[in-house]
Design a protein around this motif. Structure first.
Motif, PDB file in Angstrom:
ATOM      1  N   UNK A 273     -14.358  13.765   1.799  1.00 47.15           N
ATOM      2  CA  UNK A 273     -13.642  14.667   2.693  1.00 47.15           C
ATOM      3  C   UNK A 273     -12.421  14.018   3.301  1.00 47.15           C
ATOM      4  N   UNK A 274     -12.553  12.754   3.690  1.00 42.44           N
ATOM      5  CA  UNK A 274     -11.429  12.020   4.253  1.00 42.44           C
ATOM      6  C   UNK A 274     -10.342  11.819   3.206  1.00 42.44           C
TER       7      UNK A 274
ATOM      8  N   UNK B 246      -4.952  13.481   1.550  1.00 38.36           N
ATOM      9  CA  UNK B 246      -4.048  13.773   0.431  1.00 38.36           C
ATOM     10  C   UNK B 246      -3.157  14.975   0.694  1.00 38.36           C
ATOM     11  N   UNK B 247      -3.497  15.791   1.710  1.00 40.29           N
ATOM     12  CA  UNK B 247      -2.751  17.034   1.943  1.00 40.29           C
ATOM     13  C   UNK B 247      -1.250  16.812   2.148  1.00 40.29           C
TER      14      UNK B 247
ATOM     15  N   UNK C 117       0.835  -1.206   0.000  1.00 39.69           N
ATOM     16  CA  UNK C 117       0.000   0.000   0.000  1.00 39.69           C
ATOM     17  C   UNK C 117       0.866   1.252   0.000  1.00 39.69           C
ATOM     18  N   UNK C 118       0.485   2.225  -0.805  1.00 43.16           N
ATOM     19  CA  UNK C 118       1.135   3.528  -0.802  1.00 43.16           C
ATOM     20  C   UNK C 118       0.052   4.585  -0.610  1.00 43.16           C
ATOM     21  N   UNK C 119       0.478   5.829  -0.564  1.00 41.23           N
ATOM     22  CA  UNK C 119      -0.452   6.890  -0.207  1.00 41.23           C
ATOM     23  C   UNK C 119      -1.576   7.030  -1.228  1.00 41.23           C
ATOM     24  N   UNK C 120      -1.254   6.861  -2.515  1.00 41.32           N
ATOM     25  CA  UNK C 120      -2.289   6.984  -3.542  1.00 41.32           C
ATOM     26  C   UNK C 120      -3.388   5.944  -3.353  1.00 41.32           C
ATOM     27  N   UNK C 121      -3.031   4.750  -2.850  1.00 34.94           N
ATOM     28  CA  UNK C 121      -4.042   3.719  -2.558  1.00 34.94           C
ATOM     29  C   UNK C 121      -5.030   4.209  -1.506  1.00 34.94           C
ATOM     30  N   UNK C 122      -4.504   4.876  -0.484  1.00 40.37           N
ATOM     31  CA  UNK C 122      -5.350   5.367   0.599  1.00 40.37           C
ATOM     32  C   UNK C 122      -6.371   6.378   0.088  1.00 40.37           C
TER      33      UNK C 122
END
Length: 561
Positions: A210-211, A216-217, A193-198
């Motif tokens: 919203x989450x 993504x910030x 998992x990487x941030x783009x997956x989240x």
């Protein structure tokens, strides 16, 4: 510059490129911000940073020496190798991942890093090559007199490093925002998992826009931290090497290192370009099915070679047997001919099934590239010719925001922005896709054309102004003709990225019926020879405009951001 023209271009850019990001963050609520304090969020961010650094290391390790060798040395076949070395920018990263994941035992972080490193090394190579070509011969002559070729290499390296670092920053940016490759690589085996997956999961699975925006910030901040230095490095490395009375440098003789250097450059091209395309061609011809024992036995007996589907069906029935190496070699010509025949059938099937998807992809990409270049010409000129320097630099930073935002965030921001009752008809129409791609990719056109304007003398515009030409006329009759190489390069690059845009395409419904999305679905749900053939058709369509320009135009494409 015409103030009304700049204001109109800024308004279009704001609507297409900035408004989706603002719309995404308009969905954030107080509870969503708690995600920023979650340990899992920071763990994913750290993992994504590690991925970006690993990809950057691979890209620099391949790109810096490759770019210097093909641009400045007497490397055999340098021109062809240089052209092939740029190809991974035009090949969807998913297709490169399809090739390398045949090594099923290697997945997760190592494979993701390797695939994205191969896909992004041209960014470093292109910057390094261009900076190497812009080194003044007088500097090298002085260094050579003082310390020979070693001193020349030290001087060249110092001048090439800033431009290469700019390419490295872009490679890092592309890597940390990529969703398709980590998702595909992790479809089998250990999940990586990487941030783009989240971000994608928060939007598509948990229906929490919203989450998704709040989470993504940190990734946007991280991307900007890489992109803003890239702008300064671009100016220092790609532009500052040109001086008054410039003399182009001579090619450096490699001597006994000539063939080892050629082997290195060929290896890089083979790993990043030839292997993926060769693997796709192999699969389009029936792939490993053709070489399975039962097909070899049929060829040896002079019988009709079974189709891949028939091979699989009979092997499942337990009819497969062992075949000697000698038999394999003896039957190879017949099997190769059968593969060629199967490839023709696969291409016919791909054209029949995906003709409309290819047509839509082509239409969307042409529209997006044309609109982005028009915006890029106006805004790029405004950035470099602004009377107040801070105004130009502010526009330049704003132009980075669509690139800094992950494609998944940009896509669901566009959904939030355009799926309202007032604009629902536009959102459901095919016009939505060029708008989406223009907003997402206009950054490249703006930066490329800003660089072109920066390297162009103001005197031509001053003379035209003295003769009575207005700002708009000067832009389109004086500036544009002198930037044809940059305009063509920006158009080709935006066209290519629009054709291969997957991360945004899989979210916005109007963009679902494109060739790259069909390939994505085919890979995940029943990959076969037709998917490989469609992938090759997609690659050919992507590279065709650049290929035609290089064959018939007298100017070189300028694709440096």
């Amino acid at each position: 510059m015409s103030r009304s023209l700049v204001i109109a271009a800024c308004a279009v850019f704001a609507i297409c490129a900035l408004a989706p990001i603002l719309a995404a963050y308009g969905t954030v609520r107080g509870d969503d911000l708690e995600a920023l304090m979650d340990a899992r969020t920071w763990g994913l961010l750290w993992r994504t940073i590690q991925l970006g650094l690993g990809v950057t290391a691979v890209a620099v390790g391949f790109g810096l020496p490759f770019g210097f060798l093909v641009a400045r040395t007497d490397l055999p076949g340098a021109g062809l190798l240089r052209t092939l070395g740029v190809a991974p920018l035009f090949v969807p990263t998913l297709l490169i991942a399809m090739t390398w994941t045949i090594f099923s035992d290697v997945r997760g972080a190592p494979m993701t890093t390797w695939v994205l490193g191969l896909a992004n090394f041209p960014l470093v190579a292109v910057f390094a090559a261009r900076a190497a070509e812009r080194i003044d011969a007088r500097l090298e002559e002085a260094a050579r007199v003082a310390g020979g070729w070693r001193a020349v290499l030290r001087v060249d390296l110092a001048l090439i490093l800033p431009a290469s670092a700019c390419g490295a920053c872009l490679a890092f940016t592309f890597a940390v925002n990529d969703f398709a490759v980590p998702d595909y690589v992790s479809s089998v085996g250990v999940k990586f998992n990487v941030y783009a997956d989240e971000i994608f999961a928060n939007w598509s699975q948990f229906e929490a826009p919203g989450l998704a925006a709040a989470s993504a910030a940190p990734l946007i901040a991280l991307t900007l931290a890489a992109l803003i230095p890239a702008l300064a490095l671009r100016r220092r490395g790609a532009l500052a090497t040109l001086r008054g009375g410039f003399r182009p440098p001579e090619r450096i003789p490699l001597g006994p290192w000539r063939w080892p250097a050629f082997a290195f450059a060929l290896l890089v091209v083979g790993l990043s370009t030839l292997a993926p395309l060769g693997r796709l061609a192999f699969e389009a011809g029936g792939g490993p099915h053709r070489w399975r024992p039962m097909s070899v036995q049929a060829a040896a007996a002079g019988a009709e070679i079974p189709t891949p589907a028939a091979v699989t069906e009979r092997e499942q029935a337990g009819e497969s047997t062992t075949v000697s190496t000698a038999t394999y070699l003896k039957t190879a010509p017949r099997i190769l001919m059968a593969q060629v025949s199967q490839m023709g059938s696969a291409f016919g099937k791909a054209i029949d099934k995906a003709r409309d998807d290819l047509r839509r992809s082509l239409t969307y990409a042409v529209g997006a590239a044309t609109a982005a270049v028009l915006l890029g010409l106006i805004l790029g000129h405004a950035i470099e010719r602004a009377r107040r320097r801070w105004v130009g630099r502010s526009l330049e930073v704003l132009a980075l925001l669509p690139l800094a935002a992950p494609a998944t965030l940009f896509a669901f921001g566009a959904i939030v922005l355009w799926s309202r009752p007032l604009t629902s008809d536009l959102y459901a129409s095919q016009v939505m896709v060029p708008i989406l791609f223009t907003g997402r990719l206009a950054t490249f056109a703006v930066l490329i054309l800003a660089g072109g304007v920066a390297s162009m003398s103001r005197e031509l515009e001053d003379v035209a102004a003295t003769s009575g030409a207005g700002p708009a006329r000067r832009l389109f009759t004086v500036v544009a003709p002198n930037l044809l190489g940059s305009i063509a390069g920006a158009w080709v690059l935006v066209f290519a990225f629009a054709m291969r845009e997957l991360d945004a395409g899989i979210l916005v419904p109007a963009a679902n019926k494109t060739a790259i999305v069909r390939v994505f679905n085919g890979v995940h749900f029943g990959r076969d020879d037709y998917v490989a053939a469609l992938s090759l058709l997609l690659v050919f369509t992507i590279v065709l405009p650049g290929l035609l320009w290089n064959l018939f135009a007298k100017r070189r494409l300028e694709m440096l951001p």
